[in-house]
Design a protein around this motif. Structure first.
Motif, PDB file in Angstrom:
ATOM      1  N   GLY A 168      -6.404  -4.698  -3.545  1.00  0.00           N
ATOM      2  CA  GLY A 168      -5.146  -4.993  -2.857  1.00  0.00           C
ATOM      3  C   GLY A 168      -4.556  -3.752  -2.227  1.00  0.00           C
ATOM      4  O   GLY A 168      -3.902  -2.966  -2.898  1.00  0.00           O
ATOM      5  N   TYR A 169      -4.786  -3.541  -0.960  1.00  0.00           N
ATOM      6  CA  TYR A 169      -4.218  -2.466  -0.129  1.00  0.00           C
ATOM      7  C   TYR A 169      -4.771  -1.064  -0.419  1.00  0.00           C
ATOM      8  O   TYR A 169      -4.625  -0.185   0.416  1.00  0.00           O
ATOM      9  N   GLN A 170      -5.359  -0.820  -1.595  1.00  0.00           N
ATOM     10  CA  GLN A 170      -5.720   0.568  -1.907  1.00  0.00           C
ATOM     11  C   GLN A 170      -6.989   1.007  -1.201  1.00  0.00           C
ATOM     12  O   GLN A 170      -7.049   2.051  -0.581  1.00  0.00           O
ATOM     13  N   MET A 171      -8.050   0.204  -1.303  1.00  0.00           N
ATOM     14  CA  MET A 171      -9.372   0.736  -0.958  1.00  0.00           C
ATOM     15  C   MET A 171      -9.599   0.993   0.529  1.00  0.00           C
ATOM     16  O   MET A 171     -10.260   1.951   0.877  1.00  0.00           O
ATOM     17  N   ASP A 172      -9.042   0.152   1.384  1.00  0.00           N
ATOM     18  CA  ASP A 172      -9.470   0.345   2.776  1.00  0.00           C
ATOM     19  C   ASP A 172      -8.376   0.316   3.832  1.00  0.00           C
ATOM     20  O   ASP A 172      -8.677   0.437   5.017  1.00  0.00           O
ATOM     21  N   SER A 173      -7.104   0.203   3.424  1.00  0.00           N
ATOM     22  CA  SER A 173      -6.051   0.138   4.451  1.00  0.00           C
ATOM     23  C   SER A 173      -6.033   1.399   5.312  1.00  0.00           C
ATOM     24  O   SER A 173      -5.797   1.347   6.510  1.00  0.00           O
ATOM     25  N   ASN A 174      -6.231   2.541   4.687  1.00  0.00           N
ATOM     26  CA  ASN A 174      -6.089   3.819   5.402  1.00  0.00           C
ATOM     27  C   ASN A 174      -7.406   4.510   5.677  1.00  0.00           C
ATOM     28  O   ASN A 174      -7.408   5.626   6.178  1.00  0.00           O
ATOM     29  N   GLU A 175      -8.508   3.888   5.329  1.00  0.00           N
ATOM     30  CA  GLU A 175      -9.782   4.597   5.468  1.00  0.00           C
ATOM     31  C   GLU A 175     -10.059   4.990   6.915  1.00  0.00           C
ATOM     32  O   GLU A 175      -9.805   4.221   7.835  1.00  0.00           O
ATOM     33  N   SER A 176     -10.605   6.188   7.089  1.00  0.00           N
ATOM     34  CA  SER A 176     -11.053   6.621   8.416  1.00  0.00           C
ATOM     35  C   SER A 176     -12.269   7.519   8.203  1.00  0.00           C
ATOM     36  O   SER A 176     -12.451   8.064   7.118  1.00  0.00           O
ATOM     37  N   PRO A 177     -13.091   7.646   9.229  1.00  0.00           N
ATOM     38  CA  PRO A 177     -14.285   8.503   9.043  1.00  0.00           C
ATOM     39  C   PRO A 177     -13.937   9.981   9.204  1.00  0.00           C
ATOM     40  O   PRO A 177     -14.603  10.701   9.939  1.00  0.00           O
ATOM     41  N   PHE A 178     -12.879  10.446   8.571  1.00  0.00           N
ATOM     42  CA  PHE A 178     -12.463  11.851   8.607  1.00  0.00           C
ATOM     43  C   PHE A 178     -13.647  12.732   8.192  1.00  0.00           C
ATOM     44  O   PHE A 178     -14.392  12.363   7.283  1.00  0.00           O
ATOM     45  N   ARG A 210      -1.791  -8.938  -2.081  1.00  0.00           N
ATOM     46  CA  ARG A 210      -2.153  -8.147  -3.259  1.00  0.00           C
ATOM     47  C   ARG A 210      -2.472  -9.018  -4.473  1.00  0.00           C
ATOM     48  O   ARG A 210      -3.456  -8.795  -5.172  1.00  0.00           O
ATOM     49  N   ALA A 211      -1.641 -10.064  -4.696  1.00  0.00           N
ATOM     50  CA  ALA A 211      -1.805 -10.852  -5.925  1.00  0.00           C
ATOM     51  C   ALA A 211      -3.094 -11.681  -5.916  1.00  0.00           C
ATOM     52  O   ALA A 211      -3.660 -11.961  -6.974  1.00  0.00           O
ATOM     53  N   LEU A 212      -3.559 -12.089  -4.728  1.00  0.00           N
ATOM     54  CA  LEU A 212      -4.826 -12.837  -4.690  1.00  0.00           C
ATOM     55  C   LEU A 212      -6.010 -11.910  -4.967  1.00  0.00           C
ATOM     56  O   LEU A 212      -7.099 -12.364  -5.327  1.00  0.00           O
ATOM     57  N   LEU A 213      -5.787 -10.606  -4.795  1.00  0.00           N
ATOM     58  CA  LEU A 213      -6.880  -9.640  -4.981  1.00  0.00           C
ATOM     59  C   LEU A 213      -6.829  -8.964  -6.344  1.00  0.00           C
ATOM     60  O   LEU A 213      -7.602  -8.042  -6.611  1.00  0.00           O
ATOM     61  N   ASP A 214      -5.907  -9.423  -7.194  1.00  0.00           N
ATOM     62  CA  ASP A 214      -5.767  -8.787  -8.505  1.00  0.00           C
ATOM     63  C   ASP A 214      -7.105  -8.800  -9.249  1.00  0.00           C
ATOM     64  O   ASP A 214      -7.705  -9.864  -9.429  1.00  0.00           O
ATOM     65  N   ARG A 215      -7.581  -7.644  -9.643  1.00  0.00           N
ATOM     66  CA  ARG A 215      -8.812  -7.426 -10.419  1.00  0.00           C
ATOM     67  C   ARG A 215     -10.067  -7.906  -9.648  1.00  0.00           C
ATOM     68  O   ARG A 215     -11.099  -8.160 -10.244  1.00  0.00           O
ATOM     69  N   ALA A 216      -9.940  -7.992  -8.324  1.00  0.00           N
ATOM     70  CA  ALA A 216     -11.076  -8.473  -7.519  1.00  0.00           C
ATOM     71  C   ALA A 216     -11.839  -7.323  -6.858  1.00  0.00           C
ATOM     72  O   ALA A 216     -12.646  -7.577  -5.960  1.00  0.00           O
ATOM     73  N   GLY A 217     -11.615  -6.102  -7.285  1.00  0.00           N
ATOM     74  CA  GLY A 217     -12.386  -5.008  -6.704  1.00  0.00           C
ATOM     75  C   GLY A 217     -11.960  -3.655  -7.256  1.00  0.00           C
ATOM     76  O   GLY A 217     -10.827  -3.502  -7.724  1.00  0.00           O
ATOM     77  N   SER A 218     -12.884  -2.709  -7.228  1.00  0.00           N
ATOM     78  CA  SER A 218     -12.629  -1.345  -7.706  1.00  0.00           C
ATOM     79  C   SER A 218     -13.382  -0.367  -6.821  1.00  0.00           C
ATOM     80  O   SER A 218     -14.271  -0.767  -6.069  1.00  0.00           O
ATOM     81  N   SER A 219     -13.026   0.911  -6.922  1.00  0.00           N
ATOM     82  CA  SER A 219     -13.621   1.934  -6.053  1.00  0.00           C
ATOM     83  C   SER A 219     -14.368   2.955  -6.889  1.00  0.00           C
ATOM     84  O   SER A 219     -13.850   3.418  -7.908  1.00  0.00           O
ATOM     85  N   VAL A 220     -15.584   3.284  -6.446  1.00  0.00           N
ATOM     86  CA  VAL A 220     -16.464   4.129  -7.264  1.00  0.00           C
ATOM     87  C   VAL A 220     -16.796   5.420  -6.510  1.00  0.00           C
ATOM     88  O   VAL A 220     -17.280   5.368  -5.369  1.00  0.00           O
ATOM     89  N   PHE A 221     -16.532   6.541  -7.149  1.00  0.00           N
ATOM     90  CA  PHE A 221     -16.810   7.853  -6.566  1.00  0.00           C
ATOM     91  C   PHE A 221     -17.756   8.608  -7.505  1.00  0.00           C
ATOM     92  O   PHE A 221     -17.784   8.352  -8.712  1.00  0.00           O
TER      93      PHE A 221
END
Ligand SMILES: Cc1ncc(COP(=O)(O)O)c(C=O)c1O
Length: 446
Positions: free
Chosen positions: A410-420, A309-320
């Protein structure tokens, strides 16, 4: 009054958000997406390395790949000579495919399957042994390249942990390694602790140094320890965070959902990232007079760490993109074009708390009061909420506006993603050199 949790100021992200690029990408990609900033990863890695150098400790950073599936961060590890912590054959293959050398990998995780152990040993990766059975399976026939191992210890400070070898098994494992001679290369010990407490890490690291010295007396190499990950990320400033913890109440959430303080990740941390590593190194292990850094130097023990998580701090965001909005008993329900599967925290009976940023498609004048709304996903699940909290938007969101969830790499954007619902997985867009004066350039993650 609405409780707000804005992230720390980030002028570079502001520039990107006002550049018009995100709206173009939303249009072109036709759905939600994540953007990644690899130069932030580089900067975080540099800071961790500097913490090691500043304390005079010989050390090595392994990026915990589980924290994000993107290729670009692994590419950066290969380019910068950092290690990667992998926990599956898929992660191991991806790391090799992006150019990370086998000997720069550490393989963690419980009860690793035989195929993973075999490939790891062949590639010269360091394997964190979690159980005696695993050790038996990595003992190579004479004449083959010996497997490189660390013995993972069960942390006494976290008796409920299912990971690591208890005292008796650890003893047996050390003896097995000593008796196995050149059929295994026992390089040291490891742990990973839940939570973010630096002193617990210092104390256990101190114990592991002593274990190394004992193991060396048996003829084993034992010259390194891994302290795992768990370096906190500081998402929001102290004031709003404390105010939130003191005041949050079921009335602040859609459908009166109730959370207790302990349900939340500590979104504010006074000591975070590389500073947390510096704190671990500067503190004295229980019962010792010198700092952990000094003890490592004296004992000639190298320090490995596995931050994710700490290496990814501020290294990405999610846009909807906002797809719809309706009024519900005095507040709004915004529906976006993706789902809460792209915001993992929502799946741990918790809430991702940093405020999302609304980017209106067209400028609108703010009203006298903020517009309060929760954010739902485009699925048929009543519980598919990206934000249960009634957020305070400066203007009412409209269809076509963008909603940017900050700092989700860090863990938010794609850990749980599925093509639901057969919705495509949100693509990842890499933005290189956004600090140049030129228009930000982008490419799809490979
Ligand atoms: C063995 C191991 N190392 C490293 C990490 C990374 O932890 P973090 O992302 O909190 O730094 C984890 C996370 O679960 C882990 O299990």
């Amino acid at each position: 009054m609405a409780l707000t949790l804005p992230v720390h100021p980030d002028p570079l992200a502001d520039r990107l958000h006002t550049s018009g690029l995100l709206a173009e990408l939303a249009h072109g990609l036709g759905g939600p997406f994540h953007y990644l900033l690899p130069h932030r990863f580089d900067a975080n890695l540099t800071a961790f390395r500097a913490a090691l150098t500043d304390s005079g400790v010989d050390g090595r950073v392994y990026y915990a790949k589980k924290a994000n599936k993107a290729g670009v961060f692994t590419e950066r590890c290969a380019a910068l000579g950092a290690g990667v912590d992998v926990a599956s054959l898929g992660e191991l293959s991806a790391a090799l495919g992006h150019g990370v050398r086998g000997e720069d990998l550490v393989v963690t995780g419980p009860a690793k399957n035989t195929e993973l152990l075999r490939v790891a040993a062949q590639q010269g990766a360091l394997i964190a042994i979690d159980a005696l059975g695993e050790l038996d399976r990595v003992l190579t026939p004479r004449g083959h390249r010996p497997a490189r191992v660390l013995l993972r210890v069960h942390p006494r400070s976290q008796p409920g942990s299912r990971f690591g070898l208890g005292e008796e098994d650890l003893d047996k494992a050390v003896r097995t390694c000593a008796e196995a001679g050149d059929r295994v290369r026992m390089e040291g010990f490891s742990f990973h602790l839940s939570g973010y407490e630096p002193q617990q890490r210092t104390d256990l690291a101190g114990d592991l140094v002593e274990l190394c010295l004992k193991a060396r007396a048996l003829g084993l190499q034992a010259d390194r320890i891994s302290i795992g990950g768990g370096f906190a990320v500081d998402y929001v400033p102290a004031g709003p965070w404390q105010n939130f913890l003191d005041r949050q109440h079921p009335d602040d959430y859609h459908a009166g959902k109730a959370f207790t303080k302990s349900d939340f990740y500590p979104y504010h941390s006074p000591v975070s990232g590389a500073h947390a590593l510096a704190a671990v190194l500067a503190a004295r292990p229980a019962g010792r007079k010198e700092s952990l850094a000094a003890r490592l130097r004296q004992a000639g023990v190298m320090l490995l760490l596995e931050p994710g998580r700490a290496l990814l701090d501020r290294a990405g965001s999610s846009v909807f993109t906002v797809q719809g909005i309706k009024d519900r008993d005095g507040y709004g329900v915004v529906t976006v074009d993706g789902t809460s599967l792209s915001l993992s925290e929502q799946w741990f009976n918790s809430e991702y708390l940093p405020d999302p940023l609304l980017l209106p498609a067209r400028p609108r004048t703010a009203g006298p009061e903020p517009y309060r709304a929760c954010v739902g996903g485009a699925s048929c699940l009543d519980s598919d909420l990206l934000t249960w909290r009634k957020l305070a938007f400066p203007v009412q969101p409209h269809e076509g506006d963008l909603l940017v969830y900050p700092n989700t790499a860090g863990y938010q954007m794609d850990s749980n993603e599925s093509p639901f619902h057969e919705l495509p997985l949100p693509p990842k867009v890499v933005i290189d050199h956004p600090h140049d004066d030129t228009r930000p350039r982008w490419r799809l993650d490979r």
